[in-house]
Design a protein around this motif. Structure first.
Motif, PDB file in Angstrom:
ATOM      1  N   MET A   1      22.114  36.330  56.542  1.00  0.00           N
ATOM      2  CA  MET A   1      22.323  36.388  55.105  1.00  0.00           C
ATOM      3  C   MET A   1      23.802  36.677  54.821  1.00  0.00           C
ATOM      4  N   ILE A   2      24.330  35.969  53.861  1.00  0.00           N
ATOM      5  CA  ILE A   2      25.716  36.153  53.434  1.00  0.00           C
ATOM      6  C   ILE A   2      25.738  37.150  52.287  1.00  0.00           C
ATOM      7  N   LEU A   3      26.574  38.176  52.399  1.00  0.00           N
ATOM      8  CA  LEU A   3      26.815  39.129  51.318  1.00  0.00           C
ATOM      9  C   LEU A   3      28.300  39.066  50.981  1.00  0.00           C
ATOM     10  N   ALA A   4      28.604  38.534  49.817  1.00  0.00           N
ATOM     11  CA  ALA A   4      29.992  38.330  49.404  1.00  0.00           C
ATOM     12  C   ALA A   4      30.341  39.242  48.234  1.00  0.00           C
ATOM     13  N   VAL A   5      31.440  39.959  48.376  1.00  0.00           N
ATOM     14  CA  VAL A   5      31.932  40.845  47.315  1.00  0.00           C
ATOM     15  C   VAL A   5      33.018  40.122  46.534  1.00  0.00           C
ATOM     16  N   GLY A   6      32.866  40.102  45.221  1.00  0.00           N
ATOM     17  CA  GLY A   6      33.887  39.574  44.337  1.00  0.00           C
ATOM     18  C   GLY A   6      34.656  40.722  43.710  1.00  0.00           C
ATOM     19  N   LEU A   7      35.964  40.552  43.630  1.00  0.00           N
ATOM     20  CA  LEU A   7      36.837  41.597  43.093  1.00  0.00           C
ATOM     21  C   LEU A   7      37.778  41.044  42.038  1.00  0.00           C
ATOM     22  N   GLY A   8      37.981  41.827  41.014  1.00  0.00           N
ATOM     23  CA  GLY A   8      39.015  41.563  40.030  1.00  0.00           C
ATOM     24  C   GLY A   8      39.781  42.857  39.840  1.00  0.00           C
ATOM     25  N   CYS A   9      41.031  42.755  39.449  1.00  0.00           N
ATOM     26  CA  CYS A   9      41.787  43.987  39.220  1.00  0.00           C
ATOM     27  C   CYS A   9      43.010  43.721  38.355  1.00  0.00           C
ATOM     28  N   GLN A  10      43.503  44.796  37.769  1.00  0.00           N
ATOM     29  CA  GLN A  10      44.762  44.728  37.044  1.00  0.00           C
ATOM     30  C   GLN A  10      45.889  44.650  38.062  1.00  0.00           C
ATOM     31  N   ARG A  11      46.997  44.061  37.665  1.00  0.00           N
ATOM     32  CA  ARG A  11      48.156  43.976  38.540  1.00  0.00           C
ATOM     33  C   ARG A  11      48.583  45.373  38.972  1.00  0.00           C
ATOM     34  N   GLY A  12      48.823  45.541  40.261  1.00  0.00           N
ATOM     35  CA  GLY A  12      49.279  46.823  40.787  1.00  0.00           C
ATOM     36  C   GLY A  12      48.177  47.826  41.055  1.00  0.00           C
ATOM     37  N   CYS A  13      46.933  47.403  40.981  1.00  0.00           N
ATOM     38  CA  CYS A  13      45.809  48.312  41.241  1.00  0.00           C
ATOM     39  C   CYS A  13      45.911  48.845  42.670  1.00  0.00           C
ATOM     40  N   ASP A  14      45.735  50.134  42.802  1.00  0.00           N
ATOM     41  CA  ASP A  14      45.850  50.816  44.091  1.00  0.00           C
ATOM     42  C   ASP A  14      44.658  50.497  44.999  1.00  0.00           C
ATOM     43  N   VAL A  15      44.911  50.370  46.287  1.00  0.00           N
ATOM     44  CA  VAL A  15      43.856  50.078  47.253  1.00  0.00           C
ATOM     45  C   VAL A  15      42.765  51.142  47.217  1.00  0.00           C
ATOM     46  N   HIS A  16      43.131  52.400  46.982  1.00  0.00           N
ATOM     47  CA  HIS A  16      42.135  53.472  46.973  1.00  0.00           C
ATOM     48  C   HIS A  16      41.176  53.326  45.787  1.00  0.00           C
ATOM     49  N   ALA A  17      41.681  52.866  44.647  1.00  0.00           N
ATOM     50  CA  ALA A  17      40.818  52.624  43.488  1.00  0.00           C
ATOM     51  C   ALA A  17      39.822  51.508  43.807  1.00  0.00           C
ATOM     52  N   LEU A  18      40.284  50.472  44.488  1.00  0.00           N
ATOM     53  CA  LEU A  18      39.403  49.367  44.876  1.00  0.00           C
ATOM     54  C   LEU A  18      38.348  49.821  45.885  1.00  0.00           C
ATOM     55  N   GLN A 121      40.660  50.133  36.608  1.00  0.00           N
ATOM     56  CA  GLN A 121      41.571  49.018  36.901  1.00  0.00           C
ATOM     57  C   GLN A 121      40.949  47.868  37.665  1.00  0.00           C
ATOM     58  N   ALA A 122      39.649  47.927  37.924  1.00  0.00           N
ATOM     59  CA  ALA A 122      39.067  46.909  38.797  1.00  0.00           C
ATOM     60  C   ALA A 122      37.612  46.604  38.450  1.00  0.00           C
ATOM     61  N   THR A 123      37.162  45.443  38.910  1.00  0.00           N
ATOM     62  CA  THR A 123      35.762  45.050  38.788  1.00  0.00           C
ATOM     63  C   THR A 123      35.245  44.622  40.146  1.00  0.00           C
ATOM     64  N   PHE A 124      33.934  44.765  40.312  1.00  0.00           N
ATOM     65  CA  PHE A 124      33.242  44.510  41.574  1.00  0.00           C
ATOM     66  C   PHE A 124      31.939  43.793  41.264  1.00  0.00           C
ATOM     67  N   ALA A 125      31.540  42.885  42.128  1.00  0.00           N
ATOM     68  CA  ALA A 125      30.202  42.288  42.077  1.00  0.00           C
ATOM     69  C   ALA A 125      29.819  41.883  43.498  1.00  0.00           C
ATOM     70  N   LEU A 126      28.513  41.789  43.742  1.00  0.00           N
ATOM     71  CA  LEU A 126      28.017  41.405  45.066  1.00  0.00           C
ATOM     72  C   LEU A 126      26.991  40.285  44.895  1.00  0.00           C
ATOM     73  N   ALA A 127      27.216  39.206  45.631  1.00  0.00           N
ATOM     74  CA  ALA A 127      26.278  38.076  45.615  1.00  0.00           C
ATOM     75  C   ALA A 127      25.732  37.875  47.025  1.00  0.00           C
ATOM     76  N   CYS A 128      24.492  37.371  47.080  1.00  0.00           N
ATOM     77  CA  CYS A 128      23.898  37.070  48.375  1.00  0.00           C
ATOM     78  C   CYS A 128      23.391  35.632  48.381  1.00  0.00           C
ATOM     79  N   ALA A 129      23.387  35.051  49.563  1.00  0.00           N
ATOM     80  CA  ALA A 129      22.884  33.690  49.759  1.00  0.00           C
ATOM     81  C   ALA A 129      22.420  33.558  51.197  1.00  0.00           C
ATOM     82  N   GLY A 130      21.535  32.597  51.406  1.00  0.00           N
ATOM     83  CA  GLY A 130      21.068  32.339  52.759  1.00  0.00           C
ATOM     84  C   GLY A 130      19.918  33.216  53.059  1.00  0.00           C
TER      85      GLY A 130
END
Length: 130
Positions: A1-18, A121-130
């Motif tokens: 099964m494929i689990l794919a994370v989608g990410l969006g963020c504001q410019r300069g968003c810190d890795v720790h926030a993500l 500063q960020a958005t997250f989503a998770l999709a699955c397929a397979g």
């Protein structure tokens, strides 16, 4: 099964926030961090330092899609953002990117397992397929 994370963020968003958003969303959804196949975003974020650092920290590939590739998912989004559309040309980066990547990798239809989660500063989503 494929689990794919989608990410969006504001410019300069810190890795720790993500990473905090990533971990909290997965914990809330009962998904193990090690089961994630890959990360996705819009091509406008392909050189975003926080997203690139996150991919390195998690040792996951990062795939980026253009606005046209993401726009086809508009009717499947849990939330449509006019602000996101104004900035990117698609109504939701995280959900669209997650769906696009899961379908690309699996060669099969995907569904959102975790709908859009938003932090300051960020958005997250998770999709699955397979």
């Amino acid at each position: 099964m494929i689990l794919a994370v989608g990410l969006g963020c504001q410019r300069g968003c810190d890795v720790h926030a993500l990473l905090d958003l990533f971990d909290s969303a997965l914990a809330e959804g009962g998904v193990d961090r090690n089961s994630i196949t890959a990360l996705a975003s819009i091509d406008l974020k392909k050189d975003e330092p926080g997203i690139r650092a996150m991919a390195r920290a998690l040792d996951l590939p990062l795939h980026c899609f253009n606005a046209g590739q993401l726009a086809v998912y508009a009717e499947r989004l849990s939330h449509k953002s006019e602000v996101a559309f104004a900035h990117t040309g698609c109504y939701g980066v995280a959900e669209s990117a997650a769906l696009a990547l899961a379908e690309h990798l699996a060669g099969a239809p995907a569904e959102l397992l975790i709908t859009r989660k938003k932090a300051a500063q960020a958005t997250f989503a998770l999709a699955c397929a397979g």
